[in-house]
Design an enzyme around this catalytic site. Sequence first.
Site, PDB file in Angstrom:
ATOM      1  N   LYS A 155       0.845  -1.189   0.000  1.00 54.41           N
ATOM      2  CA  LYS A 155       0.000   0.000   0.000  1.00 54.41           C
ATOM      3  C   LYS A 155       0.884   1.244   0.000  1.00 54.41           C
ATOM      4  O   LYS A 155       1.559   1.539   0.973  1.00 54.41           O
ATOM      5  CB  LYS A 155      -0.919   0.047   1.225  1.00 54.41           C
ATOM      6  CG  LYS A 155      -1.935   1.198   1.146  1.00 54.41           C
ATOM      7  CD  LYS A 155      -2.057   1.882   2.494  1.00 54.41           C
ATOM      8  CE  LYS A 155      -2.561   3.299   2.404  1.00 54.41           C
ATOM      9  NZ  LYS A 155      -1.853   4.203   1.525  1.00 54.41           N
ATOM     10  N   GLU A 207      10.476   2.043  10.180  1.00 54.50           N
ATOM     11  CA  GLU A 207      11.366   3.194  10.035  1.00 54.50           C
ATOM     12  C   GLU A 207      10.504   4.430  10.239  1.00 54.50           C
ATOM     13  O   GLU A 207       9.666   4.772   9.398  1.00 54.50           O
ATOM     14  CB  GLU A 207      12.024   3.215   8.653  1.00 54.50           C
ATOM     15  CG  GLU A 207      13.135   4.261   8.566  1.00 54.50           C
ATOM     16  CD  GLU A 207      13.108   5.078   7.305  1.00 54.50           C
ATOM     17  OE1 GLU A 207      13.122   6.325   7.419  1.00 54.50           O
ATOM     18  OE2 GLU A 207      13.056   4.485   6.213  1.00 54.50           O
ATOM     19  N   CYS A 209      13.482  11.998   5.888  1.00 50.12           N
ATOM     20  CA  CYS A 209      13.521  11.545   7.286  1.00 50.12           C
ATOM     21  C   CYS A 209      14.894  11.693   7.912  1.00 50.12           C
ATOM     22  O   CYS A 209      15.008  11.808   9.134  1.00 50.12           O
ATOM     23  CB  CYS A 209      13.040  10.102   7.390  1.00 50.12           C
ATOM     24  SG  CYS A 209      13.974   8.946   6.374  1.00 50.12           S
ATOM     25  N   GLU A 217       9.734  17.252  14.126  1.00 54.43           N
ATOM     26  CA  GLU A 217      10.205  17.131  12.752  1.00 54.43           C
ATOM     27  C   GLU A 217       9.409  18.088  11.860  1.00 54.43           C
ATOM     28  O   GLU A 217       8.224  17.888  11.624  1.00 54.43           O
ATOM     29  CB  GLU A 217      10.016  15.683  12.288  1.00 54.43           C
ATOM     30  CG  GLU A 217      10.717  15.339  11.011  1.00 54.43           C
ATOM     31  CD  GLU A 217      10.622  13.854  10.695  1.00 54.43           C
ATOM     32  OE1 GLU A 217      11.488  13.364   9.958  1.00 54.43           O
ATOM     33  OE2 GLU A 217       9.677  13.191  11.177  1.00 54.43           O
TER      34      GLU A 217
END
Length: 489
Positions: free
Chosen positions: A178, A253, A287, A388
């Site tokens: 997905k 992750e 990331c 972040e």
Amino acid sequence: MKINGIKENTIFIDGVWREAAGGKTEAVLNPATLEHIMSFSYGDEKDARLAVQAAKDALPLWSAKTARERSGYLYRAYQLMMERQEDLAVILTTEQGKPLAESRGEIASAASYLLWYAEEANRIYGEMIPSSNKGKRLFTIPQPIGVVAAITPWNFPSSMIARKLGPALAAGCTVVLKPAEQTPLSAVGLVKIFEEAGLPKGVLNLVTGDPASIGKAWLEEQDVRLITFTGSTEVGKHLMRSSADNVKKLSLELGGHAPILVFEDADIDQAVSLSLMSKFRNAGQTCICANRIYVQESIYNHFVKKLVEKVKQLKMGNGLETGIEIGPLIDNHALEKVQSHVQDAINKGASITAGGNRPSLSKNLKGFYYTPTVLTGITDEMLVMKEETFGPVVPIQSFTSEEEAIEKANLTSYGLASYVFTENINRAWRVMEQLEYGIIGINDVFPAAAEAPFGGIKQSGQGKEGGREGMMEYVEMKYISMGLKEAEY
């Protein structure tokens, strides 16, 4: 509507392209222009369960193939990816926004994972164990974990897929995939590559659509033995909680908040240049990109001046145009988050030394753009130092001592990547050993490689992708204890 051969039926189950079971579609928008690219099949729980059944049915034959046979499919897919590099890169840039040069690099990187695991498929070894009992022989054999559910993000929609498909297929697993709903077309392009490579039906299945209902189905399906996910820490925690009932294995992750530490003995020009490339690649939507830069006090002003000069020269625009270095953010939600982080910093005393606003709208800047931004006068309580940002904003703070730099770098719940600039090998060792991160770059900000393990610690995830370690996520070691009778003469 078609884009490079892609049609609206974007769900691929048991070797057949189909529409969503519920008949629903959604639009894919170009974030650089806000234009409608095409519609795609918006699947749900029913499609997700059909995909699992197809993967389950295909598992016995696929896992029974020799490692060399599975390797052949991966190698052919690698060749096709490189042959179609330009087409795949254009699709990627059109739906995701990054400059075309970066997209070409991502396609090459994605293909490298298929090549690496085509080779690594033949090197999944078991082990003989010396027995304490003369009448026994002990050994382990590796076997595929089973059906794998792979959930991938929008910021690297091709490489994140290949980084999961490569080891999963090499190990003998079958996959239900997905992709992010913002970038389904890159996934379709890669699945078509595997289809052309002759991958047996049911081995790889694609479900584009609603993340909540698809994820719920795969969490509930007992036949899904592993969920591999790249995305936010918040979603990762949800997967951990929701997978408990079926005790699924997870490979995660998750988010990061990467610091760059620049010491006074560093090569400043190198540190400036690489910090710029790290922070503003993919408009800061990476990331492992620099989220905060700490510069030793004695060189702070010099570093800031050089970095700001370079930031102001970056060319922003539609990634399909020549010379573009900064593309748009992915959507309005991402834009609003960046704006809120910058405003929070200003409210708490930060100064804008470059950027800090949306560019004036024009024919070429209609999308979700935000100017490359440098913030100084930073304090630890600002959101940019704790969360972040995932955008083209970099806060810079000074430090006095090595101990202070390490303490500041570790002052976060994240532990994905961090970077150190120094010409002192002793300092490099000392700092590297004390940084609480799964990935550390020393005078290097591009650590990802197919042959190396990639993954974080703390709330940045668990498990590894890439390298020999990445293969082991998709394998279970079966232990055998064999009793022997004494020979009769």
